[in-house]
Motif scaffolding. Structure first.
Motif, mmCIF file in Angstrom:
data_model
loop_
_atom_site.group_PDB
_atom_site.id
_atom_site.type_symbol
_atom_site.label_atom_id
_atom_site.label_comp_id
_atom_site.label_asym_id
_atom_site.label_seq_id
_atom_site.Cartn_x
_atom_site.Cartn_y
_atom_site.Cartn_z
ATOM 1 N N SER A 46 47.718 46.312 -0.510
ATOM 2 C CA SER A 46 48.773 46.538 0.471
ATOM 3 C C SER A 46 49.136 48.013 0.553
ATOM 4 N N THR A 47 49.049 48.734 -0.565
ATOM 5 C CA THR A 47 49.337 50.168 -0.547
ATOM 6 C C THR A 47 48.225 50.929 0.165
ATOM 7 N N TRP A 48 46.989 50.545 -0.075
ATOM 8 C CA TRP A 48 45.879 51.186 0.639
ATOM 9 C C TRP A 48 45.987 50.961 2.148
ATOM 10 N N ARG A 49 46.489 49.803 2.540
ATOM 11 C CA ARG A 49 46.617 49.543 3.978
ATOM 12 C C ARG A 49 47.627 50.495 4.621
ATOM 13 N N LYS A 50 48.622 50.934 3.843
ATOM 14 C CA LYS A 50 49.617 51.854 4.386
ATOM 15 C C LYS A 50 48.998 53.165 4.854
ATOM 16 N N ILE A 51 47.911 53.558 4.241
ATOM 17 C CA ILE A 51 47.343 54.877 4.559
ATOM 18 C C ILE A 51 46.100 54.778 5.435
ATOM 19 N N GLU A 52 45.870 53.606 6.016
ATOM 20 C CA GLU A 52 44.723 53.443 6.909
ATOM 21 C C GLU A 52 44.859 54.315 8.154
ATOM 22 N N ILE A 53 43.786 54.937 8.518
ATOM 23 C CA ILE A 53 43.689 55.690 9.776
ATOM 24 C C ILE A 53 42.525 55.069 10.532
ATOM 25 N N VAL A 54 42.829 54.263 11.543
ATOM 26 C CA VAL A 54 41.802 53.395 12.128
ATOM 27 C C VAL A 54 41.244 53.882 13.461
ATOM 28 N N ASP A 55 41.786 54.985 13.986
ATOM 29 C CA ASP A 55 41.238 55.509 15.241
ATOM 30 C C ASP A 55 41.219 57.025 15.157
ATOM 31 N N SER A 56 41.147 57.691 16.303
ATOM 32 C CA SER A 56 40.985 59.147 16.319
ATOM 33 C C SER A 56 42.306 59.914 16.303
ATOM 34 N N THR A 57 43.430 59.213 16.165
ATOM 35 C CA THR A 57 44.727 59.900 16.123
ATOM 36 C C THR A 57 44.826 60.738 14.858
ATOM 37 N N PRO A 58 45.028 62.060 14.977
ATOM 38 C CA PRO A 58 45.058 62.917 13.783
ATOM 39 C C PRO A 58 46.260 62.594 12.896
ATOM 40 N N ALA A 59 46.009 62.438 11.596
ATOM 41 C CA ALA A 59 47.078 62.004 10.698
ATOM 42 C C ALA A 59 46.938 62.631 9.318
ATOM 43 N N TYR A 60 48.090 62.988 8.770
ATOM 44 C CA TYR A 60 48.199 63.328 7.356
ATOM 45 C C TYR A 60 48.596 62.063 6.599
ATOM 46 N N VAL A 61 48.118 61.937 5.380
ATOM 47 C CA VAL A 61 48.481 60.809 4.510
ATOM 48 C C VAL A 61 49.581 61.271 3.576
ATOM 49 N N GLN A 62 50.752 60.598 3.653
ATOM 50 C CA GLN A 62 51.854 60.992 2.775
ATOM 51 C C GLN A 62 51.832 60.173 1.488
ATOM 52 N N ILE A 63 51.940 60.872 0.373
ATOM 53 C CA ILE A 63 51.909 60.223 -0.928
ATOM 54 C C ILE A 63 53.092 60.687 -1.765
ATOM 55 N N VAL A 64 53.411 59.890 -2.795
ATOM 56 C CA VAL A 64 54.495 60.220 -3.706
ATOM 57 C C VAL A 64 54.098 59.788 -5.105
ATOM 58 N N GLY A 65 54.516 60.548 -6.110
ATOM 59 C CA GLY A 65 54.199 60.210 -7.489
ATOM 60 C C GLY A 65 54.299 61.435 -8.370
ATOM 61 N N GLN A 66 53.989 61.262 -9.667
ATOM 62 C CA GLN A 66 54.079 62.380 -10.605
ATOM 63 C C GLN A 66 52.984 62.390 -11.666
ATOM 64 N N ASP A 67 52.249 61.294 -11.815
ATOM 65 C CA ASP A 67 51.229 61.208 -12.850
ATOM 66 C C ASP A 67 49.946 61.889 -12.372
ATOM 67 N N GLU A 68 49.606 63.000 -13.004
ATOM 68 C CA GLU A 68 48.468 63.790 -12.547
ATOM 69 C C GLU A 68 47.148 63.043 -12.674
ATOM 70 N N GLN A 69 46.991 62.267 -13.730
ATOM 71 C CA GLN A 69 45.739 61.545 -13.919
ATOM 72 C C GLN A 69 45.550 60.449 -12.877
ATOM 73 N N LYS A 70 46.666 59.802 -12.495
ATOM 74 C CA LYS A 70 46.576 58.774 -11.469
ATOM 75 C C LYS A 70 46.280 59.394 -10.104
ATOM 76 N N LEU A 71 46.821 60.577 -9.866
ATOM 77 C CA LEU A 71 46.490 61.275 -8.627
ATOM 78 C C LEU A 71 44.997 61.597 -8.591
ATOM 79 N N LYS A 72 44.462 62.099 -9.695
ATOM 80 C CA LYS A 72 43.035 62.419 -9.749
ATOM 81 C C LYS A 72 42.183 61.165 -9.544
ATOM 82 N N ARG A 73 42.623 60.050 -10.146
ATOM 83 C CA ARG A 73 41.875 58.804 -10.009
ATOM 84 C C ARG A 73 41.850 58.346 -8.555
ATOM 85 N N PHE A 74 43.015 58.425 -7.896
ATOM 86 C CA PHE A 74 43.065 58.041 -6.483
ATOM 87 C C PHE A 74 42.166 58.934 -5.642
ATOM 88 N N LEU A 75 42.263 60.245 -5.845
ATOM 89 C CA LEU A 75 41.479 61.172 -5.039
ATOM 90 C C LEU A 75 39.984 60.968 -5.239
#
Length: 276
Positions: A46-75
């Motif tokens: 459900s969280t991944w669905r929040k950041i879906e970009i399904v067409d050509s509309t230009p979009a930034y993905v907004q994220i929030v958090g503080q754990d550096e390792q989890k950020l690296k894992r996501f990226l």
């Protein structure tokens, strides 16, 4: 740098349907709703669905958090679509559910942590920006904590919502902070209570390089073209277009509900507090 008109990230509202409609009527770029990157790192569907970009509309993905390792894992897992513009860190959400854990507005004074998170995103080759308020409260605003962050963090641009977390939406946004923000040499985008061409002219004169609109764009997705002095259709046509896009993108019920109860309506919805 071209002056840009931006659609704000809006919780349970700014899915691809609203983003595409606003882009159709003048929003140069858009933002997904906020997603916790620790949940993304855990592959929460459900969280991944929040950041879906399904067409050509230009979009930034907004994220929030503080754990550096989890950020690296996501990226390491993220595969950006063609319309993806970069990541945006949320340092503006006033919700106690976030601030009590040192997130959202509470991150504004956590400068070393914010620097590390931005560096991690950039090390993966992505653009990285920040959306923020002026602090948790008036004390932090008076101490100009937001300026310390601007001067220390190398983000591509900073969206400044010119309120503190404790402000209500009945309290006007404080445009007077923008000249000093611009003087930092950073690219500044203004956010909060921007609804007229006069507001845009005033802010451009101060040197900001764009404006972001949230709540007014849900009521009127054509507001961006109106601010650009371009023609727009009537509200009935806009509603028809929204419904057609919602079907095309299989927009979830809660998103349709949150938009349709506001689209074409005046200020004052019971959901007013949700939007930044």
């Amino acid at each position: 740098m071209i002056f840009q008109y931006m659609l704000a990230p809006i919780e349970d509202t700014s899915d691809s349907t609203l983003r595409t409609l606003c882009h159709r009527y003048g929003a140069d770029v858009t933002f997904t709703e906020m997603a916790r990157f620790d949940s993304l790192a855990r592959k929460n569907a459900s969280t991944w669905r929040k950041i879906e970009i399904v067409d050509s509309t230009p979009a930034y993905v907004q994220i929030v958090g503080q754990d550096e390792q989890k950020l690296k894992r996501f990226l390491s897992m993220y595969q950006p679509p063609e319309a993806f513009l970069g990541f945006n860190f949320n340092l503006g959400c006033p919700s106690p559910a976030l601030t009590s854990h040192g997130l959202g507005c509470a991150m504004i004074k956590r400068i070393a942590k914010t620097k590390k998170l931005v560096q991690i995103v950039k090390s993966h080759g992505y653009n990285c920006s920040i959306k923020m308020r002026l602090g948790l409260n008036k004390f932090e605003k008076e101490k100009k904590v937001y300026l310390h962050l601007l001067n220390a963090v190398d983000a591509d641009f900073f969206v400044i919502h010119s309120r503190v977390a404790s402000d209500t939406y009945e309290q006007p946004a404080d445009f007077s902070v923008y000249p000093q923000c611009v003087a930092s040499g950073r690219r500044i985008i203004a956010n909060g209570d921007i609804t007229t061409q006069e507001h845009v002219a005033q802010l451009r004169k101060m040197g900001v390089q764009g404006i972001m609109i949230g709540r007014p764009a849900v009521r009127d997705p054509t507001i961006f073209n109106k601010l650009k002095d371009l023609p727009v259709p009537d509200v009935e046509q806009v509603i028809k277009e929204y419904l057609a896009l919602a079907e095309q993108f299989n927009s979830r019920f809660k998103y349709r509900k949150n938009v349709l109860k506001r689209l074409g309506k005046p200020v004052g919805s019971i959901y007013e507090h949700v939007y930044g």
